[in-house]
Write a protein that holds these residues in place. Sequence first.
Motif, PDB file in Angstrom:
ATOM      1  N   LEU A 164      47.878 -34.749  87.175  1.00 16.29           N
ATOM      2  CA  LEU A 164      47.331 -33.504  87.712  1.00 16.29           C
ATOM      3  C   LEU A 164      46.529 -33.795  88.976  1.00 16.29           C
ATOM      4  O   LEU A 164      45.653 -34.663  88.968  1.00 16.29           O
ATOM      5  CB  LEU A 164      46.420 -32.838  86.688  1.00 16.29           C
ATOM      6  N   PRO A 165      46.785 -33.087  90.076  1.00 20.41           N
ATOM      7  CA  PRO A 165      45.941 -33.238  91.258  1.00 20.41           C
ATOM      8  C   PRO A 165      44.500 -32.835  90.953  1.00 20.41           C
ATOM      9  O   PRO A 165      44.246 -32.040  90.042  1.00 20.41           O
ATOM     10  CB  PRO A 165      46.578 -32.271  92.270  1.00 20.41           C
ATOM     11  N   THR A 166      43.566 -33.360  91.700  1.00 21.88           N
ATOM     12  CA  THR A 166      42.145 -33.099  91.462  1.00 21.88           C
ATOM     13  C   THR A 166      41.830 -31.611  91.509  1.00 21.88           C
ATOM     14  O   THR A 166      41.105 -31.090  90.654  1.00 21.88           O
ATOM     15  CB  THR A 166      41.290 -33.845  92.500  1.00 21.88           C
ATOM     16  N   THR A 167      42.373 -30.906  92.502  1.00 21.75           N
ATOM     17  CA  THR A 167      42.068 -29.475  92.624  1.00 21.75           C
ATOM     18  C   THR A 167      42.633 -28.685  91.447  1.00 21.75           C
ATOM     19  O   THR A 167      42.024 -27.716  90.989  1.00 21.75           O
ATOM     20  CB  THR A 167      42.633 -28.914  93.938  1.00 21.75           C
ATOM     21  N   THR A 168      43.782 -29.111  90.938  1.00 22.90           N
ATOM     22  CA  THR A 168      44.369 -28.443  89.776  1.00 22.90           C
ATOM     23  C   THR A 168      43.511 -28.684  88.537  1.00 22.90           C
ATOM     24  O   THR A 168      43.217 -27.753  87.773  1.00 22.90           O
ATOM     25  CB  THR A 168      45.802 -28.947  89.539  1.00 22.90           C
ATOM     26  N   SER A 169      43.101 -29.935  88.352  1.00 17.67           N
ATOM     27  CA  SER A 169      42.229 -30.251  87.209  1.00 17.67           C
ATOM     28  C   SER A 169      40.924 -29.480  87.283  1.00 17.67           C
ATOM     29  O   SER A 169      40.414 -28.996  86.262  1.00 17.67           O
ATOM     30  CB  SER A 169      41.934 -31.758  87.175  1.00 17.67           C
ATOM     31  N   SER A 170      40.382 -29.338  88.488  1.00 19.20           N
ATOM     32  CA  SER A 170      39.079 -28.680  88.655  1.00 19.20           C
ATOM     33  C   SER A 170      39.136 -27.214  88.266  1.00 19.20           C
ATOM     34  O   SER A 170      38.265 -26.714  87.555  1.00 19.20           O
ATOM     35  CB  SER A 170      38.604 -28.814  90.104  1.00 19.20           C
ATOM     36  N   ILE A 171      40.183 -26.507  88.709  1.00 16.04           N
ATOM     37  CA  ILE A 171      40.238 -25.085  88.382  1.00 16.04           C
ATOM     38  C   ILE A 171      40.526 -24.883  86.898  1.00 16.04           C
ATOM     39  O   ILE A 171      40.032 -23.937  86.282  1.00 16.04           O
ATOM     40  CB  ILE A 171      41.259 -24.332  89.259  1.00 16.04           C
ATOM     41  N   ILE A 172      41.310 -25.778  86.305  1.00 15.39           N
ATOM     42  CA  ILE A 172      41.540 -25.694  84.859  1.00 15.39           C
ATOM     43  C   ILE A 172      40.227 -25.817  84.111  1.00 15.39           C
ATOM     44  O   ILE A 172      39.947 -25.058  83.169  1.00 15.39           O
ATOM     45  CB  ILE A 172      42.530 -26.784  84.413  1.00 15.39           C
ATOM     46  N   LYS A 173      39.398 -26.753  84.536  1.00 11.53           N
ATOM     47  CA  LYS A 173      38.105 -26.964  83.890  1.00 11.53           C
ATOM     48  C   LYS A 173      37.151 -25.816  84.168  1.00 11.53           C
ATOM     49  O   LYS A 173      36.496 -25.296  83.252  1.00 11.53           O
ATOM     50  CB  LYS A 173      37.494 -28.280  84.374  1.00 11.53           C
ATOM     51  N   ASN A 174      37.054 -25.396  85.419  1.00 13.69           N
ATOM     52  CA  ASN A 174      36.082 -24.366  85.799  1.00 13.69           C
ATOM     53  C   ASN A 174      36.403 -23.006  85.185  1.00 13.69           C
ATOM     54  O   ASN A 174      35.493 -22.265  84.812  1.00 13.69           O
ATOM     55  CB  ASN A 174      36.011 -24.237  87.323  1.00 13.69           C
ATOM     56  N   ARG A 175      37.698 -22.699  85.088  1.00 17.28           N
ATOM     57  CA  ARG A 175      38.086 -21.399  84.523  1.00 17.28           C
ATOM     58  C   ARG A 175      38.415 -21.492  83.035  1.00 17.28           C
ATOM     59  O   ARG A 175      38.841 -20.519  82.422  1.00 17.28           O
ATOM     60  CB  ARG A 175      39.285 -20.843  85.298  1.00 17.28           C
ATOM     61  N   LYS A 176      38.180 -22.680  82.448  1.00 21.30           N
ATOM     62  CA  LYS A 176      38.397 -22.878  81.010  1.00 21.30           C
ATOM     63  C   LYS A 176      39.808 -22.467  80.580  1.00 21.30           C
ATOM     64  O   LYS A 176      40.012 -21.842  79.539  1.00 21.30           O
ATOM     65  CB  LYS A 176      37.361 -22.087  80.204  1.00 21.30           C
ATOM     66  N   MET A 177      40.782 -22.841  81.379  1.00 23.59           N
ATOM     67  CA  MET A 177      42.167 -22.538  81.022  1.00 23.59           C
ATOM     68  C   MET A 177      42.605 -23.429  79.860  1.00 23.59           C
ATOM     69  O   MET A 177      42.308 -24.619  79.860  1.00 23.59           O
ATOM     70  CB  MET A 177      43.092 -22.796  82.220  1.00 23.59           C
ATOM     71  N   ASN A 178      43.286 -22.845  78.901  1.00 28.64           N
ATOM     72  CA  ASN A 178      43.766 -23.680  77.795  1.00 28.64           C
ATOM     73  C   ASN A 178      45.068 -23.193  77.178  1.00 28.64           C
ATOM     74  O   ASN A 178      45.429 -23.571  76.077  1.00 28.64           O
ATOM     75  CB  ASN A 178      42.691 -23.830  76.713  1.00 28.64           C
ATOM     76  N   ASN A 179      45.808 -22.350  77.919  1.00 22.59           N
ATOM     77  CA  ASN A 179      47.095 -21.867  77.426  1.00 22.59           C
ATOM     78  C   ASN A 179      48.098 -21.993  78.568  1.00 22.59           C
ATOM     79  O   ASN A 179      48.004 -21.280  79.569  1.00 22.59           O
ATOM     80  CB  ASN A 179      46.969 -20.414  76.959  1.00 22.59           C
ATOM     81  N   PHE A 180      49.038 -22.919  78.426  1.00 21.86           N
ATOM     82  CA  PHE A 180      49.925 -23.265  79.532  1.00 21.86           C
ATOM     83  C   PHE A 180      51.392 -23.172  79.122  1.00 21.86           C
ATOM     84  O   PHE A 180      51.744 -23.515  78.001  1.00 21.86           O
ATOM     85  CB  PHE A 180      49.658 -24.702  80.011  1.00 21.86           C
TER      86      PHE A 180
END
Length: 576
Positions: free
Chosen positions: A283-299
Amino acid sequence: MNIKVIKVLGFFILICLIAIFIPPKVIAKGITERIGGDDRFEVSVNISKKHWGEGSRTVYLSNYVAFADALSAAPLAFKDNSPILLTYDDRLPNVTKQELQRLKASRVVLIGGKGSISEKVQNEIQSMRISVERISGADRFEVSANIASKIGNYEKAVVTNGLTFADALAIAPYASRNETPILLTKKEEIPKVIQSKLNRVNETLIVGGIGSVSKSIETDLPNSTRIGGQDRFEVAANIIEKLELHTDRVYMATGLTFADALTGSVAAAMENSPILLTRPTALPTTTSSIIKNRKMNNFLILGGTGSVSSNINNNLLKTEGLKTPVVYFVPHADDEVLTYGVDIRNMIASGRKVYLVLLSKGEDSGARDIQNGVYDVESKTPKLAGKPIFCWWHGVYHNPIEEKYLHGHISQAEFAQARVEDFFRASLALGVPKSSIIDESFYLMDYNSVTAKKVMEKYISLYPNADFRTMSEYDQHDQHAFLGKVLEQLEAENKVAKYQTKYFVSIYTGRFSGVSLNEKKYAVTLTKASDSSFVKNAIESYKYFYPEQGIYANGYHSVAIQFNSLEEDMRSVFHY
C-alpha cells in the motif's frame, strides 16, 4: 396458574433480561472481498456477475489494452445501469461471449473505433442477435466528447489528462453518480472538440496535478477547482477527502494498469463507493494514511493476486473500523425498529456506539382511537367524537372500563407518554444501552423544522465526528420527511459533512406507498444472522397489550402490517 398471570410474569422477566443486557465490546477488524479472475476479461465478467446477477439489457464493450477510449465510458454505462466488459481488438473472448449470453443482452455499445474493436468483433456480436452501436471518434478526445453528448444535459464536467489513465479511473465513481462527463485534455492544450463541450458548462473539476493538467488550462476553464496530488495514489485519496465521499465500503484496485478499475468503476458507483489505488505488493503511504484516518475497514479488491497481492489483503484485514458513534434521529416511537432496526444492530455488531434520539411524542396517532374503541374530541377528526371504531387486530370494539385500562379512556397526553415508554422498551430490546436512548420529544404543536434543527445541532456539537442518520426527505409521512430536509440543510451549511449522513426510507414508503424515489437506494441486511432475535424481540415489544399496566400495544394497533413485513423481510433501506 392463570394464563394471563403467566403472560405478565413472562413479560417482566423479558424486560429484566433486556435491562441488564450489556452488548459485548467488539473491535471491528477489516472486511475484505475480492473479485478476481485468471485475467482481466474474467475479472470484468465476475464483476458483472456479482452486480448484474439478474441480467442487463445493455453492455458496454471496451478494448482490453486501449485505455484511452474507455476512460470516459463509466458515467454513461452507469446511466444505463450497464456493466463494462472487455474484448480483444479482433475477436471476442469466450468468457465475454458467455457473459453476454448470461446477461441476455439485447444491445452492446462498442467504445472506440474499428482500430480498437474490429468489424469482425461487431459481426460476431450481431450474429448473436444483439444490436450493436459504436461510439467512436478520430482520437481519444473526440471519443470522450461523443460519450459526453450521449450523457445528455450537464452543467459540470470533470477534466483530466487523456494520455494517462489513473486520474480518470479514480474520479469515475463520483462522476458516474453525478452524471458528470469525464472530458479528456492534453497537458498544455484543450482539444477543440473538448472545448466545444466545455462551452456549455458553468463548473469544472480538474483531476490531477499541474503535471497532468497545466495551470494555463486551469485558468481557461469555467469556475474550476482542482484535486491534485504528488502521484496517482495521492490523487485518489484526495478525491475522497475533498469531495467528502462515503467510505462505508471502498474499492481497491492496482494503480499500474487500468482494466480492473475501469470495469469496477460502475459497480463502485452503484454502491456509492470510492476507488483507492495501490501498488501490486504494498500500500502506498498516502493510501495507508487515508485508510487509517477515515477508519476504513470494508474493502472490495478488484483483480487477482497479481494485481493486488495477498499481502495487501492481509494488511487490510488488520485495519480497525470506525469507533465513532452513530446518532439516529427518530421521528416517532416504532421508527427505531421499523426503519433503523437492522442498521442499528449492524452498527452495534461492528463495535460502534449508537445513540437513538426521539424527536416526537406522536400523540396524534389513530391507534389511540382504536384502543379507546371510540373517537373523541382529541381525535384527528373530532367531528366523529362518540362514533365507535373497531379493532381489526383483536376483533373487538375495545372498552377501557371493561378491560380495566390503567388510564381508563386514554387521553392524548397519556398516549404520548405510553409511546415514549414503547420507544425505550423497544430500543432496549434491540440491545441499545439505556444511557444511549434519549428522549428529546416534542408534542405535535412544537414539532417542526426549527425545533428539530436545534436538537440536531446539539448532537452534531456533542459528537462532531459521528455519523448521523435520519429519515428521507422523500418519505411519504410529512413528520418523517422534514427531518431529512433539516439534516440536508445542515449539510448545506457545512455543519455536518456529506460523508457523515444517511437518509432512511420507511417501510411504508418503501414497501406499501407505491412511490418510486429518484435517489439510488441501498438495502441493508443483518451482518450477523443471529441478530434477528434482537429485531424480533423489538417487534414483539410493540405487541405487548397489558392495559392494566398502561401498556397498550400502540405499535400493532397502528401499523401491524409494517411490523409483520419487517419480521418476514429484515432489511433497512437508505440513500445518501
